[in-house]
Design an enzyme around this catalytic site. Structure first.
Site, PDB file in Angstrom:
ATOM      1  N   HIS A  12      45.639 -25.760  43.097  1.00 27.08           N
ATOM      2  CA  HIS A  12      45.700 -25.927  44.553  1.00 27.08           C
ATOM      3  C   HIS A  12      46.700 -27.050  44.845  1.00 27.08           C
ATOM      4  O   HIS A  12      46.573 -28.153  44.313  1.00 27.08           O
ATOM      5  CB  HIS A  12      44.311 -26.256  45.113  1.00 27.08           C
ATOM      6  CG  HIS A  12      43.366 -25.089  45.019  1.00 27.08           C
ATOM      7  ND1 HIS A  12      42.055 -25.208  44.607  1.00 27.08           N
ATOM      8  CD2 HIS A  12      43.570 -23.771  45.290  1.00 27.08           C
ATOM      9  CE1 HIS A  12      41.483 -24.004  44.632  1.00 27.08           C
ATOM     10  NE2 HIS A  12      42.378 -23.115  45.038  1.00 27.08           N
ATOM     11  N   GLU A  15      45.762 -30.835  46.000  1.00 25.70           N
ATOM     12  CA  GLU A  15      44.700 -31.557  45.276  1.00 25.70           C
ATOM     13  C   GLU A  15      45.388 -32.470  44.273  1.00 25.70           C
ATOM     14  O   GLU A  15      45.746 -32.073  43.163  1.00 25.70           O
ATOM     15  CB  GLU A  15      43.731 -30.553  44.653  1.00 25.70           C
ATOM     16  CG  GLU A  15      43.048 -29.734  45.754  1.00 25.70           C
ATOM     17  CD  GLU A  15      42.078 -28.670  45.249  1.00 25.70           C
ATOM     18  OE1 GLU A  15      41.882 -28.563  44.022  1.00 25.70           O
ATOM     19  OE2 GLU A  15      41.515 -27.958  46.099  1.00 25.70           O
ATOM     20  N   ARG A  54      47.208 -25.997  49.970  1.00 28.89           N
ATOM     21  CA  ARG A  54      46.299 -25.398  48.965  1.00 28.89           C
ATOM     22  C   ARG A  54      46.964 -24.185  48.318  1.00 28.89           C
ATOM     23  O   ARG A  54      46.932 -24.013  47.106  1.00 28.89           O
ATOM     24  CB  ARG A  54      44.992 -25.011  49.647  1.00 28.89           C
ATOM     25  CG  ARG A  54      43.924 -24.406  48.742  1.00 28.89           C
ATOM     26  CD  ARG A  54      42.641 -24.197  49.543  1.00 28.89           C
ATOM     27  NE  ARG A  54      41.610 -23.490  48.811  1.00 28.89           N
ATOM     28  CZ  ARG A  54      40.705 -24.057  48.007  1.00 28.89           C
ATOM     29  NH1 ARG A  54      40.733 -25.364  47.808  1.00 28.89           N
ATOM     30  NH2 ARG A  54      39.774 -23.350  47.408  1.00 28.89           N
ATOM     31  N   ASN A  61      43.172 -19.597  42.972  1.00 33.67           N
ATOM     32  CA  ASN A  61      41.993 -19.725  42.107  1.00 33.67           C
ATOM     33  C   ASN A  61      40.940 -18.635  42.342  1.00 33.67           C
ATOM     34  O   ASN A  61      39.801 -18.769  41.906  1.00 33.67           O
ATOM     35  CB  ASN A  61      41.360 -21.109  42.277  1.00 33.67           C
ATOM     36  CG  ASN A  61      40.597 -21.545  41.043  1.00 33.67           C
ATOM     37  OD1 ASN A  61      40.939 -21.158  39.922  1.00 33.67           O
ATOM     38  ND2 ASN A  61      39.545 -22.341  41.241  1.00 33.67           N
ATOM     39  N   ARG A  62      41.324 -17.572  43.028  1.00 29.72           N
ATOM     40  CA  ARG A  62      40.450 -16.401  43.193  1.00 29.72           C
ATOM     41  C   ARG A  62      41.148 -15.126  42.707  1.00 29.72           C
ATOM     42  O   ARG A  62      40.658 -14.028  42.936  1.00 29.72           O
ATOM     43  CB  ARG A  62      40.062 -16.219  44.673  1.00 29.72           C
ATOM     44  CG  ARG A  62      39.374 -17.412  45.314  1.00 29.72           C
ATOM     45  CD  ARG A  62      37.978 -17.661  44.772  1.00 29.72           C
ATOM     46  NE  ARG A  62      37.332 -18.765  45.485  1.00 29.72           N
ATOM     47  CZ  ARG A  62      37.459 -20.052  45.154  1.00 29.72           C
ATOM     48  NH1 ARG A  62      38.211 -20.409  44.120  1.00 29.72           N
ATOM     49  NH2 ARG A  62      36.833 -20.992  45.838  1.00 29.72           N
ATOM     50  N   HIS A 103      40.647 -30.036  39.773  1.00 32.66           N
ATOM     51  CA  HIS A 103      40.600 -29.850  41.226  1.00 32.66           C
ATOM     52  C   HIS A 103      40.075 -31.086  41.936  1.00 32.66           C
ATOM     53  O   HIS A 103      39.449 -31.955  41.322  1.00 32.66           O
ATOM     54  CB  HIS A 103      39.689 -28.664  41.577  1.00 32.66           C
ATOM     55  CG  HIS A 103      40.249 -27.345  41.153  1.00 32.66           C
ATOM     56  ND1 HIS A 103      40.874 -26.488  42.032  1.00 32.66           N
ATOM     57  CD2 HIS A 103      40.320 -26.749  39.936  1.00 32.66           C
ATOM     58  CE1 HIS A 103      41.277 -25.419  41.378  1.00 32.66           C
ATOM     59  NE2 HIS A 103      40.961 -25.546  40.103  1.00 32.66           N
ATOM     60  N   GLU A 163      36.103 -31.136  39.099  1.00 29.91           N
ATOM     61  CA  GLU A 163      36.110 -31.098  40.580  1.00 29.91           C
ATOM     62  C   GLU A 163      35.711 -32.488  41.069  1.00 29.91           C
ATOM     63  O   GLU A 163      34.568 -32.907  40.875  1.00 29.91           O
ATOM     64  CB  GLU A 163      35.099 -30.045  41.044  1.00 29.91           C
ATOM     65  CG  GLU A 163      35.044 -29.789  42.521  1.00 29.91           C
ATOM     66  CD  GLU A 163      36.218 -28.953  43.033  1.00 29.91           C
ATOM     67  OE1 GLU A 163      37.114 -29.561  43.625  1.00 29.91           O
ATOM     68  OE2 GLU A 163      36.226 -27.716  42.839  1.00 29.91           O
ATOM     69  N   TYR A 275      36.857 -24.711  52.815  1.00 33.39           N
ATOM     70  CA  TYR A 275      35.953 -23.626  53.172  1.00 33.39           C
ATOM     71  C   TYR A 275      35.753 -23.527  54.679  1.00 33.39           C
ATOM     72  O   TYR A 275      34.935 -22.724  55.154  1.00 33.39           O
ATOM     73  CB  TYR A 275      34.596 -23.797  52.458  1.00 33.39           C
ATOM     74  CG  TYR A 275      34.706 -23.807  50.945  1.00 33.39           C
ATOM     75  CD1 TYR A 275      35.794 -23.210  50.295  1.00 33.39           C
ATOM     76  CD2 TYR A 275      33.741 -24.416  50.161  1.00 33.39           C
ATOM     77  CE1 TYR A 275      35.917 -23.230  48.929  1.00 33.39           C
ATOM     78  CE2 TYR A 275      33.855 -24.431  48.768  1.00 33.39           C
ATOM     79  CZ  TYR A 275      34.945 -23.840  48.164  1.00 33.39           C
ATOM     80  OH  TYR A 275      35.071 -23.855  46.792  1.00 33.39           O
TER      81      TYR A 275
HETATM   82 ZN   LIG Z   1      40.858 -26.749  44.090  1.00 27.07          ZN
END
Ligand SMILES: [Zn+2]
Length: 290
Positions: A12, A15, A54, A61-62, A103, A163, A275
């Site tokens: 991302h 980050e 991002r 990341n998906r 992350h 994270e 989110y």
């Molecule tokens: Zn991330």
């Protein structure tokens, strides 16, 4: 035996802790005690890093499910995912034994190690990290199998995520950087011990961990607009027990929404900026011994 390890930042692009740590280690080399390890350090999404975003088109990341990797999607991150899968994977037949992806979160999750399997390797890793870094949180996302996840780290034979928060997007905080550095070093120290078949790893006691439950959405009105914000008594309380009847949202009309479940939960990713568009307020977890 971990013969090839990938240590990645910038999956991302906003980050900054992982981006900076990888940049620094590309400049200086890894600390000397890791010289027995074959570690490839790299930044994943250079275009997003340059844009300080991002992602450009879709969340990188998906992208790493079998379906998405096989699909013909012109989105820049979908195209990048195919290249990265060829370089570090391919998923399911990977050339990378262990994949570590770094992350940040805007939530107050401290240094959190996210593991995706509850096998011997991951439990020993979690116990080792918790042992050398007691302030670390262990988050277990094994609600589906390792390969079913769309995370970048699943292109490796084994994969985890670091994270760390709370850090605003695009900002580099020294305290958050230090936590990131400490956790990355702890994981690499584990790799050295794993490769040496250290007896120490078998003797580590089970540790506290949190197993992912489900996402909780913000309350919306009939037009899909938010009716409330995270309650101040929940804000920043990641991994602190949330008890039945405790407030979780404060409505814009001043009324409170409370946690109506019969059980306590361990909220995390509370008010995570990434989110926001998904209207996800936080995720729940159960406290376990791991
Ligand atoms: Zn991330």
């Amino acid at each position: 035996m971990l013969n090839s390890i990938a240590l990645i930042g910038g999956t991302h692009g906003n980050e900054t802790s992982g981006i900076q740590l990888i940049t620094n280690w590309l400049n200086t080399g890894l600390p000397e005690r890791f010289e027995s390890l074959n570690v490839t350090c790299a930044l994943a999404n250079m275009a997003a890093i340059e844009a300080n975003q991002r992602f450009l088109d879709e969340d990188l990341n998906r992208q790493f499910t079998a379906e998405k990797l096989a699909a013909d999607n012109p989105a820049r991150e979908a195209q990048l995912a195919k290249k990265l899968n060829a370089k570090y994977g391919p998923k399911g037949h990977s050339a990378t034994d262990f994949f570590i992806d770094i992350h940040n979160t805007t939530s107050n999750m401290g240094a959190t190690l996210i593991v995706l399997e509850a096998d011997d390797f991951n439990t020993k890793l979690a116990r080792f990290v918790k042992h050398v870094m007691p302030e670390a949180n262990i988050l277990v996302e094994d609600e589906k199998s390792f390969v079913e996840h769309g995370y970048f780290c699943t292109v490796g034979k084994k994969g985890v995520m670091i994270e760390v928060g709370a850090q605003p997007q695009g900002v580099l905080r020294e305290d958050v950087y230090q936590l990131t550095l400490t956790m990355a070093e702890a994981i690499l120290d584990f790799c050295v011990a794993w490769n040496a078949r250290s007896q120490e790893l078998a003797n580590l006691p089970p540790c506290e961990a949190f197993r992912l439950g489900h996402e909780v959405k913000f309350p919306l009105d009939e037009n899909g607009k938010r009716k409330a914000m995270i309650h101040h008594s929940l804000q920043d309380q990641d991994f602190t027990p949330l008890l039945p009847g405790a407030p979780i949202f404060r409505g814009f009309d001043g009324t409170d929404f409370v946690w109506e479940d019969d059980n306590e939960t361990y909220p995390h990713f509370i008010n995570e900026a990434a989110y926001h568009k998904l209207d996800v307020a936080f995720a729940t977890a159960e406290r376990i011994s791991f």
